[in-house]
Write a protein that holds these residues in place. Sequence first.
Motif, short mmCIF file in Angstrom:
data_model
loop_
_atom_site.label_atom_id
_atom_site.label_comp_id
_atom_site.label_asym_id
_atom_site.label_seq_id
_atom_site.Cartn_x
_atom_site.Cartn_y
_atom_site.Cartn_z
N SER A 30 0.80 -1.23 0.00
CA SER A 30 0.00 0.00 0.00
C SER A 30 0.84 1.29 0.00
O SER A 30 0.46 2.27 -0.63
CB SER A 30 -0.95 -0.01 1.20
OG SER A 30 -1.88 1.03 1.09
N LEU A 64 -0.28 -5.22 3.87
CA LEU A 64 -1.06 -5.92 2.83
C LEU A 64 -0.06 -6.73 2.01
O LEU A 64 0.54 -6.23 1.05
CB LEU A 64 -1.82 -4.91 1.97
CG LEU A 64 -2.67 -3.88 2.74
CD1 LEU A 64 -3.44 -2.98 1.78
CD2 LEU A 64 -3.64 -4.57 3.70
N PHE A 103 1.57 8.13 5.34
CA PHE A 103 1.67 8.40 6.78
C PHE A 103 2.29 7.25 7.55
O PHE A 103 2.35 7.28 8.77
CB PHE A 103 0.29 8.71 7.36
CG PHE A 103 -0.77 7.76 6.89
CD1 PHE A 103 -0.82 6.47 7.36
CD2 PHE A 103 -1.69 8.16 5.92
CE1 PHE A 103 -1.77 5.58 6.91
CE2 PHE A 103 -2.65 7.26 5.46
CZ PHE A 103 -2.69 5.97 5.96
N PHE A 138 6.07 2.20 9.10
CA PHE A 138 6.25 0.81 9.53
C PHE A 138 6.54 -0.15 8.38
O PHE A 138 7.31 -1.09 8.53
CB PHE A 138 4.97 0.38 10.27
CG PHE A 138 4.87 -1.09 10.53
CD1 PHE A 138 5.69 -1.70 11.48
CD2 PHE A 138 3.97 -1.88 9.82
CE1 PHE A 138 5.60 -3.07 11.71
CE2 PHE A 138 3.87 -3.24 10.06
CZ PHE A 138 4.69 -3.83 11.00
#
Length: 349
Positions: free
Chosen positions: A64, A109, A68, A71
């Motif tokens: 994805s 994802l 923001f 991680f």
Amino acid sequence: MEKIRDKVLAGERITASEAMKLSSEGDFYELGFLADAVKKRLHPEPYITYVIDRNINYTDICISACKFCAFFKAPEDEGGYVLTFEELGKKIEETKALGGTQILLQGGLHPDKPLEYYEDMLRFIKGYDIHVHGFSPPEIHHFSGLAGLPVREVLKRLMKAGLDSIPGGGAEILSDRVRQETAPRKCTADQWIAVMEESHNLGMRTTATMMFGHIETMEERLEHLTRVRDLQDRTGGFTAFIPWPFQPDNTVLSHLPKTTGFSYLKMLALSRIFLENVPNIQASWVTQGPKIAQVSLFFGANDFGSTMIEENVVAAAGVGFRLTEQEIRNLVEEAGFEPRQRLMNYTLV
Ligand code: SF4
């Protein structure tokens, strides 16, 4: 303002335009006072709850690339991980040894793990007899796309394999302009709501979150709150709402200023006032630290959230607050409340 104040104190619902007026013209302490009045009406009990759990991020590999997020690793990056079931088992054993009742299971994802992989993971975890609060709506939506199955079918299969409830992650701001600019590959606002609605209709309880303080406007925050409130009117499936401010360090949006404790408390109070149909509001000590979290208990929060024996996502954005269960209990007591451990559905342990 007086009319709005009277409505809130009488337990009536306020409109989005009234919430906008409260936010722009309401005095900081008045917002806190009104949120506290709503909290006391819904929670006259003298205690503040918390849950003992651990965030387990089964993978950081993600297609994805949200702006923001500090991680994730892109599939072509070096150093991405997928936890083995053995590693998962060890983390769950450690959680149970600390009195933990649930795990918050979320991941990036992943580009090619099939649905059967997640079913096997759930069956493995359920062998430890622990509540699985797992797979936020973007993950469910992603699994559905990869498997070529409707969301409802995916949810039924995951529930059969042991999924107990769904965390409200990946909501960020439920407004398509914001999502398009910050996370265009993630599910849309409608899709996020649809996963939650299906889950509620299948009998699963879920939470809702809002990550604010980046590129969104106040109108868009209210659009988010309105969507959560409308779905709650239809299903009653949300147990709690958790607003938390965007943490910019190490992200593509690192140039944006950090939300102050003052702005966080105002947004928390506004959420409590606006979402009068959502029973619980959580404080976010992991982003705000222990002192603002204590003040949150007078700005609408009735729950201290989780002990987060492990947390990786906010930590990747450079935020290092850690609290033990005993520290949480002390903070709640020092603020004048009784600390009580709870389960995901807010029944007391
Ligand atoms: S927020 Fe979630 S979906 Fe977005 S990049 Fe990070 S791990 Fe992936």
